[in-house]
Scaffold this active site. Structure first.
Site, short mmCIF file in Angstrom:
data_model
loop_
_atom_site.label_atom_id
_atom_site.label_comp_id
_atom_site.label_asym_id
_atom_site.label_seq_id
_atom_site.Cartn_x
_atom_site.Cartn_y
_atom_site.Cartn_z
N ASP A 62 -7.91 12.15 1.82
CA ASP A 62 -7.35 12.96 2.89
C ASP A 62 -7.35 14.44 2.55
O ASP A 62 -7.66 14.83 1.43
CB ASP A 62 -5.91 12.50 3.20
CG ASP A 62 -5.09 12.16 1.96
OD1 ASP A 62 -5.32 12.79 0.92
OD2 ASP A 62 -4.23 11.27 2.03
N ASN A 128 7.74 5.37 3.26
CA ASN A 128 7.71 4.50 4.44
C ASN A 128 6.56 3.51 4.40
O ASN A 128 6.25 2.86 5.40
CB ASN A 128 7.65 5.34 5.72
CG ASN A 128 6.40 6.21 5.81
OD1 ASN A 128 5.54 6.17 4.92
ND2 ASN A 128 6.29 7.00 6.86
N HIS A 130 3.33 4.24 3.75
CA HIS A 130 2.01 4.71 4.17
C HIS A 130 1.06 4.78 2.98
O HIS A 130 1.47 4.96 1.84
CB HIS A 130 2.10 6.06 4.90
CG HIS A 130 2.39 7.26 4.05
ND1 HIS A 130 3.50 8.04 4.22
CD2 HIS A 130 1.70 7.84 3.03
CE1 HIS A 130 3.47 9.04 3.35
NE2 HIS A 130 2.40 8.93 2.61
N GLU A 135 0.33 6.38 8.68
CA GLU A 135 1.76 6.18 8.87
C GLU A 135 2.03 4.82 9.51
O GLU A 135 1.11 4.15 9.99
CB GLU A 135 2.32 7.30 9.75
CG GLU A 135 2.10 8.71 9.20
CD GLU A 135 3.02 9.07 8.05
OE1 GLU A 135 3.76 8.19 7.56
OE2 GLU A 135 3.01 10.24 7.62
#
Length: 234
Positions: A62, A128, A130, A135
């Protein structure tokens, strides 16, 4: 999943080095790489090792939208300072955070990944659940896309910036489908703030609400965790 428990992140980097050594010995030549605080000890061990990546290719997960390669907060800059300057690869691929046309950049990076199938993919995990910037709710067969970051992810990344307001709102990220296409996956997590995510990934149901849980369906996953991150495993 093969879960390796270590005392701390420094020992985690040493275990990760063994995974990279074995992958290279078994013919791996394309490495999917991650950024952030988690893999820093791994890159430190790789830099100190005698491993040779000069005939290898890297493909990064990313990059922030809006940051160029010379911005100290960009992932391009991170990779150069933590690994590439000391361990040159034959070729390094990252999304272009300054691309004028986001759709064209998404298409370009999808072509890069298609042309360079990943042998070993390095991952961290968000609080969370990810992976990359995929996400909760991300498609499990997804490809590269421009993603709006959640508030929790922005908050978690704010420690790298002078102000939380400086954290980019968007990033380009490899999709879950492309992560799952890697021949081998190595995921690392350190610290008690990752304990819930690790427990959900390893022991919980496979659900889009915990993107990393899909890794349960991959045939070759190694997870390196310290005692704090492993605290809630069964």
């Amino acid at each position: 999943m093969k879960v390796i428990r270590v005392a701390n992140e420094n020992d985690g980097g040493k275990e990760a080095l063994k995974v990279f050594e074995a992958a290279l010995a078994n013919g791996a030549r394309t490495f999917g790489l991650a950024t952030g605080g988690t893999p820093e000890t791994t890159y430190k061990e790789l830099v100190a090792s005698d491993l040779d990546f000069s005939q290898c290719t890297s493909v990064n997960l990313d990059e922030y939208v809006g940051l160029g390669p010379d911005d100290p907060q960009s992932y391009n800059y991170y990779m150069r300072t933590h690994l590439f300057d000391a361990k040159p690869f034959k070729a390094n691929y990252l999304p272009d955070g300054l691309a004028a046309d986001p759709d064209a950049e998404v298409a370009r990076y999808n072509e890069v990944i298609a042309a360079h199938p990943v042998d070993l993919q390095l991952l961290g995990i968000g609080r969370n659940g990810h992976i990359g910037f995929n996400e909760p709710g991300s498609p499990v067969d997804g490809k590269v896309r421009k993603i709006k970051l959640t508030e929790s992810t922005i908050e978690a990344n704010a420690r790298y910036f002078d102000n939380e307001a400086d954290v980019p709102q968007y990033a380009y990220s490899m999709g879950i489908g492309q992560i799952m296409a890697a021949k081998q996956i190595l995921l690392e997590a350190f610290g008690d703030k990752k304990a819930d995510a690790i427990a959900a990934m390893v022991d919980g149901p496979v659900t889009p609400e915990v993107p990393a849980s899909i890794l349960q369906r991959h045939p070759n996953v190694t997870v390196i965790v310290d005692e704090a991150a492993a605290a809630k495993l069964r």
